[in-house]
Design an enzyme around this catalytic site. Structure first.
Site, PDB file in Angstrom:
ATOM      1  N   ARG A 122       6.093  -5.620  -0.492  1.00  0.00           N
ATOM      2  CA  ARG A 122       5.328  -5.782   0.750  1.00  0.00           C
ATOM      3  C   ARG A 122       5.097  -4.428   1.396  1.00  0.00           C
ATOM      4  O   ARG A 122       5.986  -3.586   1.394  1.00  0.00           O
ATOM      5  CB  ARG A 122       6.099  -6.661   1.720  1.00  0.00           C
ATOM      6  N   VAL A 123       3.932  -4.238   1.974  1.00  0.00           N
ATOM      7  CA  VAL A 123       3.649  -2.924   2.553  1.00  0.00           C
ATOM      8  C   VAL A 123       4.586  -2.601   3.717  1.00  0.00           C
ATOM      9  O   VAL A 123       4.896  -1.449   3.963  1.00  0.00           O
ATOM     10  CB  VAL A 123       2.177  -2.760   2.988  1.00  0.00           C
ATOM     11  N   ASP A 124       5.060  -3.632   4.397  1.00  0.00           N
ATOM     12  CA  ASP A 124       6.020  -3.387   5.488  1.00  0.00           C
ATOM     13  C   ASP A 124       7.306  -2.763   4.956  1.00  0.00           C
ATOM     14  O   ASP A 124       8.086  -2.208   5.708  1.00  0.00           O
ATOM     15  CB  ASP A 124       6.420  -4.694   6.189  1.00  0.00           C
ATOM     16  N   ASP A 125       7.552  -2.942   3.684  1.00  0.00           N
ATOM     17  CA  ASP A 125       8.802  -2.448   3.100  1.00  0.00           C
ATOM     18  C   ASP A 125       8.665  -1.071   2.456  1.00  0.00           C
ATOM     19  O   ASP A 125       9.634  -0.539   1.935  1.00  0.00           O
ATOM     20  CB  ASP A 125       9.310  -3.432   2.018  1.00  0.00           C
TER      21      ASP A 125
END
Ligand code: ATP
Ligand code: MG
Length: 695
Positions: free
Chosen positions: A563-566
Site C-alpha cells: 500500500r502506498v501509505d506503507d
C-alpha cells in the site's frame, strides 16, 4: 529451447501493452512440470501440454482478446454477457461512465436496462442445462469425518425455501439482510436466497466482534439477521449467538432494531437447549425453513440494482461499505473465474477464503456457480488437527484448483514439508494466491512443494472495490515470474502514475490506477458517495486510484509493492514494504517478515523489520546480521533494516493480512497509541512483541 524461443517471439509482438513490454534480453526459464523453480529462474513457462488444453493458450491469443476488450469494450463484454439469461436485454448503451471528478459526479453503469437475476443464472440456468445432478457444494466440517454435499438441484431447492421464508417475513427488493454465519452451506445458500428476491445481503465475517457487527447493522439499517448458535473452529467453540445478541442490543440503542434473528441450530457445536433465546425475535432455522416450498419465482432486477454490500477488511482504517450491483458483477466474476483459473467443467475447486470477505463472494459463491462449478467449502481451521489438513482435503475431494492466501502459504512453510508430502496432491493442476503480495520465495515453495512443480500459480491482484481480478496470470498463456501478478485482465487498463498524477511508461514504479471502468467495479460506498469520490477518484483526477504501489519491469510485468501509505522513504529512496520483506523471507530461516518505517534524524525514515523464524530456529545476533546482509545484497545498502525485532507472530487482520499500523506504533514505542487491537485475529501477539522489543 524451442519453447522458450517461441515465447520470446510472442512477447516481442506485444505492442499493445505499455512500452517496454516484449523485451527479453535473456531467458532463464523452467518449464512447467520439468524441474524445480530456483532463484536463478526469471520465468516459469507453461508446458506445451498445459497450454494446449488451456482456455487461453498463448500470449498471442491473450493479446488478441485483450486488444479487442480495450478497443471495443461494449462489444467484447456484451458478447460474453449474452451467454447468461436476461429476461430483457440491456439498452443500446452497454457502458455509461464518468470516471473524471472534474467533469461531474463519478458514475458507472453496465448493461443498464438489462433485466436479469444472478441467482437464476447460478442455479436455475445450470439445472436447465442438465447440471442438476452435478455436485454444487462439497462441505467439509471442522472434524475429519464430518461432511455433506448438495447437487445443483438440491441447492436450488434449499435456496428457494430460504427465499420464500424471507419473503414471508416481509423482506423486499432493496432491503438489507445481515448474514453472520461461519462456513456452513447455509452461508452461500442465504446469499443466493437474498439475491433471488432482490434483497441486498451484507455478510459480516463471523469472526468479527459484536461492536463491528452492530456498526454494520446500524450502517445498513437491516431488519433481519441470519446467524447460527455456535461453531467449532479447531478445538474451540465460538458462541456466535451471544455476540449477535450483544450487537442487536447495541444497534437498538442506536435506533436500528432487528425484528427477526433467524438462527441455524448447529448441533455439532451447541444444542438449542443451551442457546440463549429471545422469544418473538429469535427463530430456529430448522423450525421454519423446511416447511417452505422448494420453488420460488425470482425477482427480476435491473443490471444496476444493488446485489450486496460488503465492508473492506479494514487494514488501513475505518471499513468502507462497498456496494456492488447485479449485471456487471455477474459477467465479470464469471469471466475472471473462468480464465484466471483456466476453469473446465471437470474441475473441483477449493478456495480457502471465508464468504465474509470479497474473495468468498466472487470466488466461492458467484463466479464458480455461474460457471456451474463444483465448489469445496471448509468449515474449520487450516491447521486442524494438524498442518496437513489442507492436503487431506485436496486428496479427499480430488481438488484440481486450489486458491488461498500468502499468509497460509507462509505459515505452512514454517512447518515441515512432510505435512505436505505425505499426501498425494496429484489432482491439483492450478494454484492461486490473493490478499497480499506473495514473496518470490513463498511462491517457489508453493510451486515446487505444494504443486510438485506441475501447477501454474495465479497470483490475482484485486480488491473488495474491484469485484473481481484486475491483474492476474492466465495459466497456459503467459510465462510467469515468481511474485508478479503479471498482466491486466481483459478490459482492464492499469496505469502507473507519479505523485502529480502523470502516467509513466515502461519500466517504472509509482501509484497504481485504472483508466476506465470494468463491469465488476463498485458503484458507490453505501450512503456516502462523497467519500467514494474523495477516496478513489480525487487523488488522481481521471483515474480510479487503488491505494496500492506498483512497479512495472522491463518485460511489462506488474509487481505489487504494497500500500502506498506503507511506503518507506529512506534518504530519499522510496522503498515498498513488499520488496524488503521478500528479501528477508528469501533467507532459509526466515518464515515471515513485516517492515515499517520509523523516524530517523538523518535519513528521514529508517527500516524496522519484524521477523518470524522457521519453527525451532533460535534467535541470535549472528542471524540478525545474516538477515540484514541478505537485504543489502538483494536490494542495496539503503534498504538494510536498522533493527530486526524477533516476532513469534505478527498482528494480522481476521483475513490474514499484516496490520502495519500496529507494528508502526510498536516500532516507534508509542505503546499507548496502539489503537483498537480487538479486531486482530490474535490480539495476544501484540504483547509478545512488546516483551521482545529490546531483546
Ligand atoms: P482496507 O481497504 O479497509 O484497508 P483491505 O484493502 O485489506 O482493507 P481488501 O479489499 O480485502 O481490503 O484487500 C485489497 C488489498 O489487498 C489490495 O489493495 C492490496 O493491497 C492487497 N492485495 C490483494 N491481492 C493482492 C495480490 N495478489 N498481490 C498484492 N497485493 C494484493
Ligand atoms: Mg483496501
Amino acid at each position: 529451447s524451442h519453447r522458450t524461443d517461441n515465447y520470446l517471439r510472442h512477447m516481442e509482438s506485444m505492442k499493445i501493452l505499455p512500452s517496454g513490454a516484449g523485451r527479453i534480453p535473456h531467458l532463464n526459464a523452467v518449464i512447467l512440470g520439468e524441474s524445480l523453480a530456483t532463484e536463478e529462474d526469471d520465468f516459469v513457462l507453461p508446458s506445451e501440454q498445459f497450454a494446449n488444453q488451456a482456455n487461453v493458450q498463448s500470449p498471442e491469443q491473450y493479446l488478441e482478446m485483450y486488444k479487442r476488450s480495450i478497443e471495443d469494450p461494449a462489444g467484447f463484454w456484451s458478447e460474453i454477457a449474452s451467454q447468461f439469461y436476461w429476461k430483457q436485454k440491456w439498452g443500446h448503451q452497454v457502458v455509461h461512465e464518468n470516471f473524471d471528478v472534474t467533469k461531474g459526479n463519478i458514475k458507472i453503469e453496465w448493461f443498464k436496462g438489462g433485466i436479469t437475476n444472478i441467482c437464476y443464472n447460478c442455479l436455475d440456468r445450470n439445472v436447465e442445462a442438465g447440471l442438476g445432478d452435478k455436485v454444487a457444494l462439497y462441505w467439509e466440517g471442522n472434524e475429519l469425518d464430518v461432511d455433506a454435499k448438495l447437487t445443483y438441484t438440491q441447492l436450488l431447492h434449499q435456496v428457494c425455501q430460504v427465499a420464500n421464508y424471507l419473503k414471508d417475513i416481509g423482506v423486499k427488493k432493496g432491503d438489507a439482510v445481515i448474514i453472520y454465519l461461519p462456513m456452513l452451506m447455509e452461508l452461500p445458500i442465504t446469499m443466493l436466497a437474498c439475491a433471488r428476491i432482490g434483497a441486498v445481503h451484507s455478510v459480516v465475517f463471523a469472526g468479527f466482534s459484536s461492536e463491528s457487527l452492530s456498526q454494520r447493522i446500524i450502517d445498513s439499517k437491516a431488519k433481519v439477521v441470519i446467524t447460527c448458535n455456535a461453531v467449532k473452529r479447531g478445538s474451540k467453540v465460538i458462541y456466535l449467538k451471544d455476540i449477535v445478541d450483544t450487537a442487536i442490543n447495541d444497534s437498538a440503542q442506536n435506533g436500528v432494531s432487528i425484528d427477526v434473528c433467524l438462527t441455524y441450530e448447529n448441533t455439532l457445536a451447541l444444542t438449542r437447549e443451551d442457546t440463549k433465546w429471545k422469544e418473538g425475535r429469535d427463530i430456529w432455522w430448522q423450525d421454519v425453513i423446511p416447511q417452505y416450498p422448494t420453488t420460488c419465482p425470482v425477482e427480476w432486477l435491473d443490471a444496476e440494482d444493488p446485489l450486496f454490500l460488503l465492508y473492506t477488511s479494514g487494514s488501513t482504517g475505518k471499513p468502507k461499505g462497498v456496494l456492488h450491483t447485479t449485471g456487471g458483477y455477474m459477467v465479470y466474476t464469471a469471466t475472471t473465474f473462468k480464465y484466471a483459473f483456466d476453469y473446465k467443467p471437470s474441475d473441483i475447486y477449493w478456495c480457502t477464503a471465508d464468504c465474509g470477505w470479497i474473495t468468498g463472494h466472487s470466488y466461492v459463491t458467484y463466479g464458480p456457480m455461474l460457471n456451474g462449478a463444483t465448489v469445496v467449502l471448509y468449515e474449520g481451521a487450516p491447521n486442524y488437527p494438524d498442518a496437513g489438513r489442507s492436503w487431506n482435503i485436496v486428496d479427499k475431494y480430488k481438488v484440481t484448483i486450489f486458491y488461498t492466501a500468502p499468509t497460509l502459504v507462509r505459515s505452512l512453510m514454517r512447518d515441515s514439508d512432510e505435512y505436505v508430502t505425505r499426501y498425494s496432491r496429484k489432482s491439483l493442476r492450478v494454484l492461486g494466491s490473493v490478499g497480499e503480495p506473495i514473496n518470490p520465495s513463498a511462491w517457489r515453495w508453493f510451486y515446487n512443494v505444494i504443486g510438485d512443480s506441475r501447477c501454474p500459480i495465479s497470483d490475482t491482484w484485486w480488491q473488495t472495490e474491484t469485484g473481481g481480478f484486475l491483474i492476474t496470470p492466465l495459466p497456459g498463456a503467459w510465462p510467469q515470474k515468481p511474485g508478479s501478478a503479471t498482466f491486466p485482465f481483459f478490459g482492464v487498463q492499469p496505469v502507473i502514475v507519479d505523485e502529480k498524477g502523470v502516467e509513466i511508461d515502461g519500466e517504472c514504479s509509482g501509484y497504481l490506477c485504472v483508466k476506465r471502468s470494468w463491469p465488476g467495479a463498485f458503484r458507490t460506498l453505501y450512503g456516502d458517495h462523497e467519500r467514494y469520490e474523495t477516496t478513489y477518484f480525487k487523488p488522481f483526477a481521471g483515474y480510479y486510484f487503488s491505494g496500492d504501489g506498483c512497479s512495472r519491469d522491463k518485460d511489462g510485468y506488474y509487481w505489487l509493492t504494497g500500500r502506498v501509505d506503507d511506503v518507506i522513504n529512506v534518504s530519499g529512496h522510496r522503498i515498498g514494504t513488499a520488496e524488503v520483506e521478500s528479501a528477508l523471507v528469501s533467507h532459509a530461516q526466515c518464515a515471515e517478515a513485516a517492515v515499517v518505517g520509523v523516524e530517523h534524524e538523518v535519513k528521514g525514515q529508517s527500516i524496522y523489520a519484524f521477523v518470524t523464524l522457521v519453527d525451532g530456529v533460535p534467535y541470535s545476533d549472528e542471524l540478525r546480521k545474516e538477515l540484514v546482509l541478505t537485504v543489502r545484497k538483494q536490494i542495496g545498502a539503503f534498504a538494510a533494516p536498522d533493527k530486526i525485532h524477533w516476532a513469534p507472530g505478527l498482528p494480522k487482520t481476521r483475513s490474514g493480512k499484516i496490520m502495519r499500523r500496529v507494528l508502526r506504533k510498536i516500532a516507534s514505542r508509542q505503546l499507548d497509541e496502539l489503537g483498537d487491537t480487538s479486531t486482530l485475529a490474535d490480539p495476544n501477539v501484540v504483547n509478545q512483541l512488546i516483551e521482545l522489543a529490546d531483546s
